[in-house]
Design a protein around this motif. Structure first.
Motif, short mmCIF file in Angstrom:
data_model
loop_
_atom_site.label_atom_id
_atom_site.label_comp_id
_atom_site.label_asym_id
_atom_site.label_seq_id
_atom_site.Cartn_x
_atom_site.Cartn_y
_atom_site.Cartn_z
N GLY A 92 -25.52 -39.19 79.29
CA GLY A 92 -25.99 -40.54 79.02
C GLY A 92 -26.32 -40.83 77.57
O GLY A 92 -26.80 -41.91 77.24
N THR A 93 -26.05 -39.89 76.66
CA THR A 93 -26.30 -40.13 75.23
C THR A 93 -25.26 -41.11 74.70
O THR A 93 -24.06 -40.92 74.89
CB THR A 93 -26.23 -38.81 74.44
N VAL A 94 -25.74 -42.16 74.05
CA VAL A 94 -24.88 -43.22 73.54
C VAL A 94 -24.85 -43.14 72.01
O VAL A 94 -25.88 -42.96 71.37
CB VAL A 94 -25.40 -44.61 73.98
N THR A 95 -23.64 -43.30 71.45
CA THR A 95 -23.46 -43.36 70.00
C THR A 95 -22.78 -44.68 69.66
O THR A 95 -21.72 -45.00 70.20
CB THR A 95 -22.63 -42.18 69.49
N LEU A 96 -23.43 -45.44 68.78
CA LEU A 96 -22.91 -46.72 68.31
C LEU A 96 -22.75 -46.63 66.80
O LEU A 96 -23.48 -45.88 66.14
CB LEU A 96 -23.87 -47.85 68.66
N GLY A 118 -28.72 -42.37 70.80
CA GLY A 118 -29.92 -42.33 71.63
C GLY A 118 -29.55 -42.14 73.08
O GLY A 118 -28.40 -42.34 73.48
N ARG A 119 -30.53 -41.74 73.86
CA ARG A 119 -30.30 -41.54 75.29
C ARG A 119 -31.33 -42.36 76.07
O ARG A 119 -32.49 -41.95 76.19
CB ARG A 119 -30.39 -40.07 75.66
N PRO A 120 -30.89 -43.50 76.60
CA PRO A 120 -31.81 -44.31 77.40
C PRO A 120 -32.06 -43.65 78.76
O PRO A 120 -31.60 -42.54 79.01
CB PRO A 120 -31.08 -45.64 77.55
N THR A 121 -32.73 -44.34 79.61
CA THR A 121 -33.03 -43.86 80.96
C THR A 121 -31.76 -43.31 81.61
O THR A 121 -30.72 -43.97 81.57
CB THR A 121 -33.58 -45.02 81.82
N PRO A 122 -31.82 -42.11 82.19
CA PRO A 122 -30.61 -41.54 82.82
C PRO A 122 -29.99 -42.50 83.83
O PRO A 122 -30.68 -43.11 84.65
CB PRO A 122 -31.14 -40.28 83.51
#
Length: 145
Positions: free
Chosen positions: A48-52, A100-104
């Motif tokens: 669930g880690t997001v990279t923008l 960042g990693r928001p709520t799973p």
């Protein structure tokens, strides 16, 4: 649990509360020579880690400047903050990357909407308040990394 993202979120929330409680105006109109962009593709890992990412340019500042980003999906009004990058306001074009990693399970691969903000903390009456240099919202695609 990572402490740095929690401190950043708490600081941001406190600044928003202070902004509403003070008579000093936060400048909402971005400067015409300042800009921030968002790339059309973001990445999401299995955990669930997001990279923008994108670019920014700003001419000058008197306080610290940051590129923040948030993402939402579908009809939800919930926006998830994805990291923050310290910006350099020297008039040159720079790349930013926030992770960042928001709520799973909150975000999945597919269509999403990202908002990136180039924001400076300026001191008014001893309080650090936001001054917005540039904002961009964009539809993107989150792809599996």
């Amino acid at each position: 649990m990572r402490l740095r993202p929690l401190l950043g979120a708490a600081t941001g929330a406190a600044l928003l509360l202070l902004t509403g409680a003070t008579a000093a105006p936060a400048t909402a109109a971005p400067a015409p020579h300042d800009a921030v962009t968002v790339e059309s593709v973001g990445r999401i890992t299995a955990d669930g880690t997001v990279t923008l990412s994108g670019t920014y340019r700003c001419q000058s500042s008197t306080g610290p400047v940051f590129v923040s980003s948030s993402v939402s999906q579908g009809a939800s009004t919930t926006r998830y903050g994805i990291g923050g990058t310290r910006a350099v306001c020297d008039g040159a074009k720079h790349r930013w990357v926030n992770t960042g990693r928001p709520t799973p399970g909150a975000l999945v691969p597919g269509a999403a909407h990202v908002e990136a903000t180039l924001m400076e903390l300026r001191t008014f009456g001893g309080l650090p308040l936001p001054h917005f240099h540039a904002v961009q919202g964009r539809a993107i695609t989150l792809t599996r990394a």
